[in-house]
Enzyme design. Structure first.
Site, PDB file in Angstrom:
ATOM      1  N   GLY A 108       0.924  -1.376   0.241  1.00  0.00           N
ATOM      2  CA  GLY A 108      -0.209  -0.003  -0.448  1.00  0.00           C
ATOM      3  C   GLY A 108       0.910   1.588   0.140  1.00  0.00           C
ATOM      4  O   GLY A 108       2.491   1.813   0.491  1.00  0.00           O
ATOM      5  N   SER A 158      -1.471  -2.499  -5.054  1.00  0.00           N
ATOM      6  CA  SER A 158      -2.455  -2.631  -4.158  1.00  0.00           C
ATOM      7  C   SER A 158      -3.514  -2.127  -4.158  1.00  0.00           C
ATOM      8  O   SER A 158      -4.030  -0.636  -4.515  1.00  0.00           O
ATOM      9  CB  SER A 158      -1.662  -2.277  -2.796  1.00  0.00           C
ATOM     10  OG  SER A 158      -2.244  -2.080  -1.719  1.00  0.00           O
ATOM     11  N   GLN A 183      -4.891  -6.216  -6.635  1.00  0.00           N
ATOM     12  CA  GLN A 183      -4.887  -6.438  -5.791  1.00  0.00           C
ATOM     13  C   GLN A 183      -6.118  -6.212  -5.229  1.00  0.00           C
ATOM     14  O   GLN A 183      -6.533  -4.527  -4.739  1.00  0.00           O
ATOM     15  CB  GLN A 183      -3.462  -6.666  -4.512  1.00  0.00           C
ATOM     16  CG  GLN A 183      -4.205  -7.373  -3.080  1.00  0.00           C
ATOM     17  CD  GLN A 183      -4.611  -6.494  -2.179  1.00  0.00           C
ATOM     18  OE1 GLN A 183      -4.250  -4.950  -2.197  1.00  0.00           O
ATOM     19  NE2 GLN A 183      -4.957  -6.705  -1.328  1.00  0.00           N
ATOM     20  N   TYR A 190      -8.981  -6.507  -1.593  1.00  0.00           N
ATOM     21  CA  TYR A 190      -9.836  -5.975  -0.169  1.00  0.00           C
ATOM     22  C   TYR A 190     -11.366  -6.158  -0.406  1.00  0.00           C
ATOM     23  O   TYR A 190     -11.543  -5.113  -1.410  1.00  0.00           O
ATOM     24  CB  TYR A 190      -9.366  -5.203   1.031  1.00  0.00           C
ATOM     25  CG  TYR A 190      -7.818  -5.495   1.259  1.00  0.00           C
ATOM     26  CD1 TYR A 190      -7.192  -6.883   1.543  1.00  0.00           C
ATOM     27  CD2 TYR A 190      -6.632  -4.032   1.350  1.00  0.00           C
ATOM     28  CE1 TYR A 190      -6.012  -6.558   2.570  1.00  0.00           C
ATOM     29  CE2 TYR A 190      -5.383  -3.996   1.673  1.00  0.00           C
ATOM     30  CZ  TYR A 190      -4.964  -5.338   1.765  1.00  0.00           C
ATOM     31  OH  TYR A 190      -3.762  -5.469   2.649  1.00  0.00           O
ATOM     32  N   THR A 248      -6.828 -10.673  -1.230  1.00  0.00           N
ATOM     33  CA  THR A 248      -5.710 -10.944  -0.111  1.00  0.00           C
ATOM     34  C   THR A 248      -7.185 -11.246   0.645  1.00  0.00           C
ATOM     35  O   THR A 248      -8.090 -11.161   0.862  1.00  0.00           O
ATOM     36  CB  THR A 248      -5.511  -9.844   0.107  1.00  0.00           C
ATOM     37  OG1 THR A 248      -4.535  -9.412  -1.236  1.00  0.00           O
ATOM     38  CG2 THR A 248      -4.388 -10.545   1.425  1.00  0.00           C
ATOM     39  N   ARG A 259       0.311  -4.153  14.163  1.00  0.00           N
ATOM     40  CA  ARG A 259       1.364  -3.645  14.091  1.00  0.00           C
ATOM     41  C   ARG A 259       1.530  -2.307  14.768  1.00  0.00           C
ATOM     42  O   ARG A 259       1.302  -1.268  14.835  1.00  0.00           O
ATOM     43  CB  ARG A 259       1.244  -3.294  13.380  1.00  0.00           C
ATOM     44  CG  ARG A 259       1.355  -4.261  11.877  1.00  0.00           C
ATOM     45  CD  ARG A 259       0.887  -3.830  10.367  1.00  0.00           C
ATOM     46  NE  ARG A 259      -0.819  -4.901   9.921  1.00  0.00           N
ATOM     47  CZ  ARG A 259      -0.858  -4.404   8.658  1.00  0.00           C
ATOM     48  NH1 ARG A 259      -0.945  -3.028   8.176  1.00  0.00           N
ATOM     49  NH2 ARG A 259      -1.327  -5.714   8.392  1.00  0.00           N
ATOM     50  N   LYS A 264      -4.210 -14.795  -2.854  1.00  0.00           N
ATOM     51  CA  LYS A 264      -3.080 -14.326  -1.833  1.00  0.00           C
ATOM     52  C   LYS A 264      -3.243 -14.711  -0.643  1.00  0.00           C
ATOM     53  O   LYS A 264      -4.377 -14.146   0.370  1.00  0.00           O
ATOM     54  CB  LYS A 264      -2.998 -13.059  -2.034  1.00  0.00           C
ATOM     55  CG  LYS A 264      -1.195 -12.723  -1.049  1.00  0.00           C
ATOM     56  CD  LYS A 264      -1.138 -11.728  -1.289  1.00  0.00           C
ATOM     57  CE  LYS A 264       0.334 -10.494  -0.632  1.00  0.00           C
ATOM     58  NZ  LYS A 264      -0.999 -10.063  -0.063  1.00  0.00           N
ATOM     59  N   SER A 286       1.840 -16.806   1.087  1.00  0.00           N
ATOM     60  CA  SER A 286       1.807 -15.761   2.203  1.00  0.00           C
ATOM     61  C   SER A 286       0.798 -15.474   3.117  1.00  0.00           C
ATOM     62  O   SER A 286       0.068 -16.071   3.870  1.00  0.00           O
ATOM     63  CB  SER A 286       1.244 -14.671   0.934  1.00  0.00           C
ATOM     64  OG  SER A 286       1.169 -13.113   1.425  1.00  0.00           O
ATOM     65  N   HIS A 343       1.383 -12.330   4.436  1.00  0.00           N
ATOM     66  CA  HIS A 343       1.080 -10.404   4.329  1.00  0.00           C
ATOM     67  C   HIS A 343       2.369 -10.346   4.728  1.00  0.00           C
ATOM     68  O   HIS A 343       2.342  -9.322   5.475  1.00  0.00           O
ATOM     69  CB  HIS A 343       0.694 -10.876   4.888  1.00  0.00           C
ATOM     70  CG  HIS A 343      -0.935  -9.274   4.851  1.00  0.00           C
ATOM     71  ND1 HIS A 343      -1.980  -8.891   4.547  1.00  0.00           N
ATOM     72  CD2 HIS A 343      -0.269  -7.993   4.765  1.00  0.00           C
ATOM     73  CE1 HIS A 343      -1.882  -7.519   3.862  1.00  0.00           C
ATOM     74  NE2 HIS A 343      -1.168  -7.432   4.158  1.00  0.00           N
ATOM     75  N   ASP A 382       5.001 -15.067  -1.860  1.00  0.00           N
ATOM     76  CA  ASP A 382       5.737 -14.015  -1.201  1.00  0.00           C
ATOM     77  C   ASP A 382       6.599 -14.728   0.738  1.00  0.00           C
ATOM     78  O   ASP A 382       5.641 -15.234   1.031  1.00  0.00           O
ATOM     79  CB  ASP A 382       5.334 -13.034  -1.340  1.00  0.00           C
ATOM     80  CG  ASP A 382       4.191 -12.840  -0.564  1.00  0.00           C
ATOM     81  OD1 ASP A 382       4.000 -13.279   0.683  1.00  0.00           O
ATOM     82  OD2 ASP A 382       3.439 -12.140  -1.651  1.00  0.00           O
ATOM     83  N   GLY A 419      10.005 -12.302   2.991  1.00  0.00           N
ATOM     84  CA  GLY A 419      11.652 -13.007   3.193  1.00  0.00           C
ATOM     85  C   GLY A 419      11.708 -12.943   2.615  1.00  0.00           C
ATOM     86  O   GLY A 419      13.641 -13.261   2.103  1.00  0.00           O
ATOM     87  N   VAL A 420      11.878 -13.347   0.353  1.00  0.00           N
ATOM     88  CA  VAL A 420      12.440 -13.639   0.021  1.00  0.00           C
ATOM     89  C   VAL A 420      13.343 -12.257  -0.820  1.00  0.00           C
ATOM     90  O   VAL A 420      12.670 -10.973  -0.222  1.00  0.00           O
ATOM     91  CB  VAL A 420      11.852 -13.484  -1.565  1.00  0.00           C
ATOM     92  CG1 VAL A 420      12.647 -13.496  -3.177  1.00  0.00           C
ATOM     93  CG2 VAL A 420      10.849 -14.809  -1.394  1.00  0.00           C
ATOM     94  N   GLY A 473       7.843  -7.627  -1.997  1.00  0.00           N
ATOM     95  CA  GLY A 473       7.566  -6.482  -0.930  1.00  0.00           C
ATOM     96  C   GLY A 473       8.323  -5.155  -0.578  1.00  0.00           C
ATOM     97  O   GLY A 473       8.789  -5.023  -0.932  1.00  0.00           O
TER      98      GLY A 473
HETATM   99  C1  FNR Z   1       2.552  -5.095   2.487  1.00  0.00           C
HETATM  100  N1  FNR Z   1       0.773  -6.137   1.908  1.00  0.00           N
HETATM  101  C2  FNR Z   1       0.086  -6.503   1.483  1.00  0.00           C
HETATM  102  N2  FNR Z   1      -0.543  -7.490   0.481  1.00  0.00           N
HETATM  103  C3  FNR Z   1      -1.442  -7.160   0.453  1.00  0.00           C
HETATM  104  O1  FNR Z   1      -1.703  -7.668   0.004  1.00  0.00           O
HETATM  105  N3  FNR Z   1      -2.522  -5.470  -0.059  1.00  0.00           N
HETATM  106  C4  FNR Z   1      -1.978  -4.899   0.977  1.00  0.00           C
HETATM  107  O2  FNR Z   1      -1.906  -3.660   0.219  1.00  0.00           O
HETATM  108  C5  FNR Z   1      -0.661  -4.764   1.105  1.00  0.00           C
HETATM  109  N4  FNR Z   1       0.093  -3.607   1.726  1.00  0.00           N
HETATM  110  C6  FNR Z   1       0.938  -3.983   2.013  1.00  0.00           C
HETATM  111  C7  FNR Z   1       1.915  -2.941   2.695  1.00  0.00           C
HETATM  112  C8  FNR Z   1       3.718  -3.178   3.861  1.00  0.00           C
HETATM  113  C9  FNR Z   1       3.940  -1.707   4.318  1.00  0.00           C
HETATM  114  C10 FNR Z   1       3.925  -4.371   3.587  1.00  0.00           C
HETATM  115  C11 FNR Z   1       6.026  -4.388   3.635  1.00  0.00           C
HETATM  116  C12 FNR Z   1       3.253  -5.557   2.956  1.00  0.00           C
HETATM  117  C13 FNR Z   1       1.897  -7.979   1.246  1.00  0.00           C
HETATM  118  C14 FNR Z   1       2.454  -8.096   0.237  1.00  0.00           C
HETATM  119  O3  FNR Z   1       1.742  -8.275  -0.189  1.00  0.00           O
HETATM  120  C15 FNR Z   1       3.826  -9.018   0.821  1.00  0.00           C
HETATM  121  O4  FNR Z   1       2.945  -9.768   1.062  1.00  0.00           O
HETATM  122  C16 FNR Z   1       4.603  -9.179   1.513  1.00  0.00           C
HETATM  123  O5  FNR Z   1       5.393  -7.570   1.837  1.00  0.00           O
HETATM  124  C17 FNR Z   1       6.081  -9.462   1.135  1.00  0.00           C
HETATM  125  O6  FNR Z   1       6.674  -9.722   2.633  1.00  0.00           O
HETATM  126  P1  FNR Z   1       8.305  -8.894   1.950  1.00  0.00           P
HETATM  127  O7  FNR Z   1       8.450  -9.055   0.264  1.00  0.00           O
HETATM  128  O8  FNR Z   1       7.962  -7.805   2.514  1.00  0.00           O
HETATM  129  O9  FNR Z   1       9.025 -10.462   2.716  1.00  0.00           O
END
Ligand code: FNR
Length: 364
Positions: free
Chosen positions: A81, A108, A129, A131, A157, A166, A229, A251, A253, A284, A286-287, A307
Site C-alpha cells: 500500500g 495494491s 490486488q 480487499y 487477499t 502492528r 493470496k 503468503s 502478508h 512471497d 522474506g525473499v 514486498g
Molecule cells: C504489504 N502487503 C500487502 N498485501 C496486500 O495484499 N495488500 C496490501 O495493500 C499490502 N500492503 C502492504 C504494505 C506493506 C508496507 C508491506 C510490507 C506489505 C503484503 C505484501 O503483498 C507481501 O505479502 C509481503 O510484503 C511479502 O513479504 P516481504 O517481501 O515484504 O518480506
C-alpha cells in the site's frame, strides 16, 4: 554519500535514513512479537542448495511465464500500500521500474495513485490486488476500473478480515494520508485516539464475513483470472481448487497479520503437493536473495513476489532504486542457477535443495 548497496537488504538502511520514522516503521514492521517476520527470512537460511557440477552453463535463461504472461524472471512486485509515503511519484515510479525490468507489478487496492494513472504511465503488465469492503459496490467498482485499465488478473487477499496488530504503528499513531485511488468513493479519514488509524479504518471498512462461497460473487463481477493470496495450508489450497481460482499465493502478508503463522517457504511444498500442478503456486515473504528464489522454485513455486525490498528501493532512489532491487535479484538468481548447474528455470528441481525434513547427506 552512503556506499552503493551490494544486495537488496542494504536498501533497508537507506530507506530508514530517507523516511520519517512513522513511515519507515510502517513499511518495515510486522505483527506483535514479529516472530514470523524473522522466520520468513531465516527459514530460507535453513535450506541448502545442492549444485550439480560440470554442466554446460554457458547460457542461462531466467525468463518464465506467469499466468501465460512472459516475464524476464520468476519474480513479481508484491502489492504493497501507499507508495507515495516512500516517494512522491508513488506507484507510477514502481510501475515504470517494473516495465523497464520486464517484470509484473501487483498494484495494491490501497494504491496512493489512481489505477488509471498507473496504467497510463507505462506498459508494465499489472495485476490488481483486492480487499473486499463491506461496501461491496466500492470493491466491485475498483475491480471494474482495473479491468477497464488493462490489468490482467485480480489478486484477492484472503488473510485480512481485520488488520494485524502492528505495534510500531500503534506507538507512532500512524496516520494514513488520503488515497487518491479512492477519490469520490469513500473517505479514508478515520479518526482514532487509540493509536494507528489504519487498524480503525480496516475495522470500519473491511468485510470480515467474506468467505469461500463469496468467490462466486467475485467471479460474477469480473472476467479476469483470480488468484488467492494468503494460503498457508493444504486444506485451504484444496478449497481454492474447489472454488475454481486460477492461482494461489502462499503468503503471510509479510508477517503483518497473524504472528506465529509459519514462514511461507516452510509450508510451500505441502501446498504445492495439494495443488498437484492444477494451478500455479506463487510465494512471497522474506525473499531477499537470488538463492531464495532458487529455493522457492525448487520447492514448487512458479514465481515469487517481492514486498519490502521494492519499497526500500523506492524510498532510497525512486524508480531507479526499484530497478536496482529487481536487477540485483535477477543477477543473483542468474548466478545461482549457473553455479547450481541449471540453465533454465525448468531445470531447477526438488533434487537441487535439501530442507531440514530431508534425509541428511551423511551422518556427521
Ligand atoms: C504489504 N502487503 C500487502 N498485501 C496486500 O495484499 N495488500 C496490501 O495493500 C499490502 N500492503 C502492504 C504494505 C506493506 C508496507 C508491506 C510490507 C506489505 C503484503 C505484501 O503483498 C507481501 O505479502 C509481503 O510484503 C511479502 O513479504 P516481504 O517481501 O515484504 O518480506
Amino acid at each position: 554519500m552512503a556506499a552503493e548497496p551490494v544486495n537488496v537488504t542494504e536498501f533497508q538502511e537507506l530507506a530508514r535514513q530517507a523516511l520519517p520514522k512513522m513511515y519507515y516503521d510502517y513499511y518495515a514492521g510486522g505483527a506483535e512479537d514479529q516472530y514470523t517476520l524473522k522466520e520468513n527470512v531465516e527459514a530460507f537460511h535453513r535450506i541448502n542448495i545442492l549444485p550439480r557440477v560440470l554442466v554446460d552453463v554457458g547460457k542461462i535463461d531466467i525468463s518464465t511465464s506467469i499466468l501465460g504472461y512472459r516475464t524476464s524472471a520468476p519474480l513479481m512486485i508484491a502489492p504493497t500500500g501507499m507508495h507515495k509515503l516512500a516517494h512522491p511519484e508513488g506507484e507510477v515510479a514502481t510501475a515504470r521500474a517494473a516495465a523497464a525490468c520486464d517484470t509484473i507489478m501487483a498494484v495494491s487496492f490501497s494504491s496512493s495513485c489512481p489505477l488509471e494513472e498507473v496504467a497510463s504511465s507505462c506498459n508494465a503488465i499489472r495485476f490488481f490486488q483486492l480487499y473486499v469492503y463491506k461496501r461491496r459496490d466500492i470493491s466491485a467498482l475498483l475491480v471494474q476500473r482495473a479491468e477497464r485499465s488493462g490489468f490482467k488478473a485480480v489478486i484477492l487477499t484472503a488473510d485480512t478480515p481485520r488488520l494485524g496488530r502492528r505495534e510500531a504503528d500503534i506507538k507512532n499513531k500512524m496516520i494514513a494520508p488520503p488515497l487518491r485511488n479512492f477519490d469520490g468513493l469513500i473517505s479514508t479519514d478515520v479518526v482514532t485516539d487509540k493509536g494507528s488509524n489504519l487498524a480503525a479504518y480496516a475495522s470500519a471498512t473491511f468485510d470480515a464475513s467474506f468467505c469461500w462461497k463469496d468467490i462466486t460473487w467475485l467471479k460474477s463481477i469480473t472476467n479476469l483470472p483470480i488468484l488467492i493470496k494468503g494460503v498457508l495450508t493444504p486444506e485451504d489450497a484444496i478449497k481454492a481448487l474447489e472454488v475454481g481460482v486460477s492461482g494461489i499465493i502462499v503468503s503471510n502478508h509479510g508477517a503483518r497479520q497473524l504472528d506465529y503463522s509459519p514462514a511461507t517457504i516452510s509450508v510451500l511444498e505441502e501446498v504445492v503437493e495439494a495443488v498437484q500442478g492444477k494451478i500455479p503456486v506463487l510465494l512471497d515473504g522474506g525473499v531477499r536473495r537470488g538463492t531464495d528464489i532458487f529455493k522457492a522454485l525448487a520447492l514448487g513455486a512458479q514465481a515469487v513476489m517481492i514486498g519490502r525490498p521494492v519499497l526500500f528501493g523506492l524510498a532510497a532512489n525512486g524508480e531507479y532504486g526499484v530497478k536496482r532491487v529487481i536487477n540485483m535479484l535477477k543477477e543473483e538468481l542468474e548466478l545461482s542457477m549457473a553455479l547450481a548447474g541449471t540453465c533454465t528455470v525448468k531445470d531447477i528441481t526438488r533434487g537441487h535443495v535439501r530442507t531440514q525434513h530431508d534425509r541428511p547427506l551423511c551422518k556427521i
